[in-house]
Write an enzyme that holds these catalytic residues in place. Sequence first.
Site, PDB file in Angstrom:
ATOM      1  N   VAL A  11       0.819  -1.207   0.000  1.00 55.10           N
ATOM      2  CA  VAL A  11       0.000   0.000   0.000  1.00 55.10           C
ATOM      3  C   VAL A  11       0.859   1.266   0.000  1.00 55.10           C
ATOM      4  CG1 VAL A  11      -0.223   0.318   2.505  1.00 55.10           C
ATOM      5  CG2 VAL A  11      -2.134   0.930   1.003  1.00 55.10           C
ATOM      6  N   SER A  12       2.148   1.127   0.289  1.00 55.80           N
ATOM      7  CA  SER A  12       3.044   2.275   0.409  1.00 55.80           C
ATOM      8  C   SER A  12       3.687   2.642  -0.926  1.00 55.80           C
ATOM      9  CB  SER A  12       4.153   1.976   1.420  1.00 55.80           C
ATOM     10  OG  SER A  12       5.176   2.953   1.332  1.00 55.80           O
ATOM     11  N   PRO A  13       3.469   3.862  -1.428  1.00 56.73           N
ATOM     12  CA  PRO A  13       4.147   4.269  -2.660  1.00 56.73           C
ATOM     13  C   PRO A  13       5.649   4.386  -2.473  1.00 56.73           C
ATOM     14  CG  PRO A  13       2.991   6.140  -1.683  1.00 56.73           C
ATOM     15  CD  PRO A  13       2.580   4.924  -0.911  1.00 56.73           C
TER      16      PRO A  13
END
EC number: 5.99.1.4
Length: 219
Positions: A11-13
Amino acid sequence: MKHITFYLDFVSPYAWLAYERLPDALEGLSYSVSYKPVLLGALLQQHANPGPAGIAPKRDWTYRHVTWLGHAQGTPLQMPARHPFNPLPLLRQALACSDDGCINRFVAGALLRHVWQGGHDALDAERLRVLAEQLSEQVRPGQDMHSDGPKALLRANTEAAQAAGVFGVPAFEVDGKLFWGLDGLPMLRAYLAGDAWFDGPQWDAVAQVPSGLAPATKG
């Protein structure tokens, strides 16, 4: 050869940007990497941290910033159709490809590209089916995202990360030292390259700096 544990949540860019940047950032050094999926939400909750998406102006800035960073470093990055989203199906799909809680670079890359390229819905059922098919040769016998094995591995990974002091992703652990974030990669490189700064007192001394904030009071 030093070994790096790369803690990530899809979920982390910044995890995507760091995944792409890592080989260039550490070029010429001798190292190995284990990619360890963890549940970012649990890490944030442990410290009562709402995360950037929980603060409206910071959310806008974060999305703007990571899109620019992708442009600047030459990494394709398009915000998914919805963000944040519940990453559990992706984390469990990744860990269906694992015996010990770690995944290889192929699996990590497939999951990250699924989220961060194309601007699609990361949890779209048809896209998840295609992703599972793409990873089918990596999946361990009898496992899938719904199996108990991946769920247990994710829980163990997240608890181990919490115990190690990981408070966000991407995080990189080497020799018991934690380096956090995309912008921590130059510092990680310096450590792996033997920078003498790490032999001095500075690493541990910062923990001794007194806080100027009064403890919260109950009332």
